[in-house]
Design an enzyme around this catalytic site. Structure first.
Site, PDB file in Angstrom:
ATOM      1  N   GLU A 195      -7.621 -20.561  -2.682  1.00  0.00           N
ATOM      2  CA  GLU A 195      -8.404 -20.909  -3.740  1.00  0.00           C
ATOM      3  C   GLU A 195     -10.059 -21.267  -3.667  1.00  0.00           C
ATOM      4  OE1 GLU A 195      -5.274 -20.893  -3.652  1.00  0.00           O
ATOM      5  OE2 GLU A 195      -4.428 -19.767  -5.309  1.00  0.00           O
ATOM      6  N   HIS A 264       3.827 -26.531 -11.997  1.00  0.00           N
ATOM      7  CA  HIS A 264       3.468 -25.001 -12.380  1.00  0.00           C
ATOM      8  C   HIS A 264       3.252 -24.982 -13.952  1.00  0.00           C
ATOM      9  CE1 HIS A 264       4.377 -23.795  -8.432  1.00  0.00           C
ATOM     10  NE2 HIS A 264       4.113 -22.766  -8.410  1.00  0.00           N
TER      11      HIS A 264
END
Ligand SMILES: Cc1ncc(C[n+]2csc(CCOP(=O)(O)OP(=O)(O)O)c2C)c(N)n1
Ligand SMILES: [Mg+2]
Lengths: 461, 336
Positions: A195, A264
């Site tokens: 990322e 998450h």
């Protein structure tokens, strides 16, 4: 020509220092780079080097002197055989060096004359999102996002999509379904799981004139790329004096899905909305998802586009138009009402709308505003509504501190204090990491019941 | 540090040698002047000087073509001068004035020039590395044969995003030259205190990237290595790593007490390996220039730098409404 050596500033904060020790004496020949003296700053003892070659004519400040102000002449340097008494006698209070004194930057005037542009335009924009009578089709948020990308990629070759599993796998949440087949691997690019790296790479591509769409599998993973998003994408236009910026979109699922636990399940709306230089959109309906994503891709700035996994499969009416866009900074009145203003965005809208429906059964008419974009923020529509209902409840899934709701409460108390008949209540996610257990997770999120309760409180009913 | 190769006969014209001398001297004198202006309080904040490292950018710019791109860290003044940016605009940015490249809003560490394909000036150690690969990606996407130089330090070489970028750059055959400016220190941390794998260029092998170490105090060696790297990239063979062995004479930034190395170490470098003296000697020994010729160049450079300093003091501070401009590329209201 004889010049004065001035007491140097050796750190960003130094105003004065101690001339601890001279390492040269009058008559010494020095070269550039030779150490002249040791100077004690607030942080450390530093060596002070000669910048030019020459002969030390006079030493004006004795070693051991404390509190020597920056820019005070401390010695005179000149060429061999030169008479430096004149320069020396000019003394400490008359800076005669060509560089000093009058040329120093002027103090900034105390009060800047220029204020920020007004936070809210005077009147809300009430124009319809699409012309009356336009045919609509039912589609999911997922299909709407997919269409938006496909249409914009068709329109502009510099638009490309990159991210994990966006191409061959057809998207972790199938948002990019079919795009690889249609546009090929040059424009639909699977990245390694990296990322920070691919976000920085996409920023560079934007500097280079392309229009990247970066898909984060979910925004939880964008925290690894936060530096590139904020420091590189958001700030470069400013730091370059307007020469170059990063026209690009960062998109993906944001907020809680279901039972995926603390790492998450975070709503980043308020984080990104704080950053000048970013635009932030968080749609609820499929029409808004499509219209806002198309605007985001065309936008000349970096745009954070926050989607929601639970909403991907929900269906809404989307206008059948050649080229349909929704502008940033224009809220949508999802339901008109006169008793209370409920302001929300993204999945928060599902609680807000359900609560409004139930409240109507009890005769409480709520006006529900879907902000759609959080930066720029349509405060005009919110204020206008509060001036009618005199009450406000905000709804979002993110944590309370620094939330969008708290910001709106501050703005409304500043802009519409006299219209408020009750304190603003913000329904938010609880101030805890997201638990896994089903019952606790439900408790950690905000809910329709909480919204109803908040409305009853502010309406005293 | 690799020993200077004494056997290689420089295959270079007098004209080129003179240009390298001039370009390196401009950087050195500019930086000395910046140091002076800092001492006088005209430049604030962090200011990282490039003195000692001049041969790196001058050698690599000699290998670049029109349209090639470059991006670097906060130690960026040398890169800007070497790619042809105006010393006045650079100095005025250092003093935070309207005439600076970023209108005074970027400062020493954050400067850009679209015209000269200089993409910053980045204050976050290592952030410019994936950005450099992204610039290369944009050229490859557009189908041209431009090359990007992504400069970073020995300290930055240990950042995770550098490894991430190597992997993608090779995977996608991006035309980027990674230039590791190994000046042996990251602030006060020497290379050997930061890694047990100190040959940074060799790390490329883990990703399939070719590379080499170069004597960064020898402008001709840098140029030759740069030409090889650029040819590799232009031929579509993907990225290349150059680890350029160099040295900074000054502190990390202006406020560096420099307790991590000895005076003698610095002096030895200055005396024995100075990149400008090296070219100066070549010019004189090869009868390419006389002392008078070089004096004339010195004078010319001094005038340029003095003019830049004057400009940087005379240029006004930015207008107050500049606070609110350049945040968005279109008209977006800010919170009041
Ligand atoms: C991410 C990050 N961490 C720390 C710093 C503070 N810092 C600025 S420069 C520097 C040293 C970097 O050294 P190197 O990469 O060798 O470059 P050099 O200064 O030698 O040119 C550090 C730790 C920073 N700017 N960014
Ligand atoms: Mg270093």
């Amino acid at each position: 020509m004889a010049t004065e050596i001035l007491m140097p500033a050796l750190s960003p904060t130094m105003e004065e220092g101690t001339l601890a020790k001279w390492l040269v004496k009058e008559g010494d020949t020095v070269n550039a780079g030779d150490i002249l003296a040791e100077i004690e700053t607030d942080k450390a003892t530093m060596e002070f080097e000669a910048v030019d070659e020459g002969v030390i004519g006079r030493i004006l400040v004795e070693e051991g002197t404390e509190g020597v102000k920056v820019n005070t002449p401390i010695a005179v340097i000149g060429e061999a055989g030169e008479d430096m008494s004149a320069a020396a006698s000019s003394g400490a209070d008359a800076p005669s060096s060509a560089d000093a004194g009058a040329d120093a930057p002027k103090e900034a005037p105390a009060a800047p004359k220029v204020a920020a542009q007004p936070a809210a335009p005077p009147r809300p924009d009430r124009s319809p999102d699409w012309p009356e009578g336009t045919e609509t089709v039912t589609m999911t948020v997922r299909e709407a996002l997919n269409q938006a990308m496909a249409e914009e990629m068709e329109r502009d070759d510099s638009v490309f999509l990159m991210g994990e599993e966006v191409a061959e796998y057809q998207g972790a949440y199938k948002i990019s379904q079919g795009l690889l087949d249609r546009f090929g691997p040059r424009r639909v690019i699977d990245t390694p799981i990296t990322e920070h790296g691919f976000t920085g790479l996409a920023v560079g591509a934007a500097f280079g004139g392309l229009r990247p769409i970066v898909e984060f599998m979910t925004f939880n993973f964008a925290m690894q790329a936060m530096d590139q998003i904020i420091n590189s994408a958001a700030k470069t236009l400013y730091m370059s004096g307007g020469q170059m910026g990063a026209p690009m979109v960062f998109r993906g699922a944001n907020g809680a899905a279901a039972r995926v636990g603390a790492q998450h399940s975070q709503d980043y709306a308020a984080w990104y909305a704080q950053v000048p230089g970013l635009k932030v959109a968080m749609p609820y309906t499929a029409a808004d998802a499509k219209g806002l994503l198309k605007s985001a891709i065309r936008d000349p700035n970096p745009v954070i586009f926050l989607e929601n996994e639970i909403l991907y499969g929900r269906s809404f009416e989307v206008p059948k138009l050649e080229d349909f866009t929704i502008p940033f900074g224009k809220a949508r009145i999802a339901r008109a009402g006169s008793d209370v203003t409920i302001v929300s965005f993204g999945i928060g809208m599902s609680y807000a709308m359900e609560a409004a429906g139930k409240l109507a059964e009890d005769g409480i008419e709520a006006e529900v505003i879907d902000l759609r974009s959080l930066r720029p923020l349509d405060t005009a529509t919110v204020i206008d509504s509060v001036q009618k209902t005199n009450r406000m409840v905000t709804v979002e899934e993110g944590w309370p501190m620094g939330s969008i709701g708290y910001s709106l409460a501050a703005i409304v108390s500043r802009e519409a204090f006299d219209w408020l008949d009750a304190p603003v209540i913000s329904c938010t996610g609880k101030d805890v990491p997201m638990p896994y257990a089903a019952n606790l997770e439900k408790l950690a999120l905000t809910s329709t019941d909480e919204v109803i309760e908040a409305v009853r409180k502010v309406t005293y009913r | 540090m690799a020993a200077r190769k004494t056997t290689r006969k420089p295959n270079v014209s007098a004209e080129d040698l003179t240009r390298f001398y001039r370009d390196m001297l401009l950087i050195r004198r500019f930086e000395e002047k910046a140091g002076q202006l800092y001492g006088m309080g005209l430049i604030g904040g962090f200011c990282h000087l490039y003195i000692g490292q001049e041969a790196v950018v001058v050698g690599l710019e000699a290998a670049a073509d029109e349209g090639d791109k470059r991006v670097t860290s906060y130690r960026d003044h040398g890169h800007m001068l070497a790619c042809g940016m105006d010393p006045k605009g650079v100095m005025a940015e250092l003093t935070g004035r309207e005439g600076g490249y970023s209108k005074g809003k970027g400062g020493s560490m954050h400067m850009f020039s679209k015209e000269k394909h200089f993409y910053g000036g980045h204050g976050i150690v290592g952030a410019q590395v994936p950005i450099g690969a992204g610039l290369a990606f944009s050229d490859k996407y557009k189908g041209n044969d431009r090359v990007t130089f992504a400069y970073f330090g020995d300290g930055a070489a240990n950042q995770g995003q550098v490894a991430e970028t190597y992997n993608m750059a090779e995977l996608w055959d991006l035309p980027v030259v990674f230039v590791i400016e190994n000046n042996q220190y990251a602030m006060g941390t020497s290379v050997k205190r930061a890694t047990k794998s100190p040959d940074f260029w060799e790390r490329g092998a883990a990703y399939g990237i070719e590379g080499e170490a170069v004597d960064g105090m020898d402008v001709l060696a840098v140029k030759a290595a740069g030409e090889k790297a650029v040819a590799h990239c232009r031929a579509g063979k993907g990225p290349y790593i150059l680890e350029v062995m160099t040295y900074r004479y000054r502190g990390h930034s202006m406020s560096d007490p420099a307790k991590y190395r000895t005076r003698e170490e610095v002096q030895k470098m200055r005396d024995e390996r100075d990149p400008i003296d090296h070219v100066r000697t070549m010019l004189l020994d090869g009868d390419h220039a006389s002392e008078e010729d070089l004096k004339a160049i010195d004078k010319e450079i001094k005038d340029i730098v003095n003019a830049a300093a004057e400009f940087s003091k005379e240029s006004p501070e930015p207008a107050l409404d500049e606070l609110w401009t350049d945040i968005y590329a279109d008209d977006v209201p800010q919170e009041a």
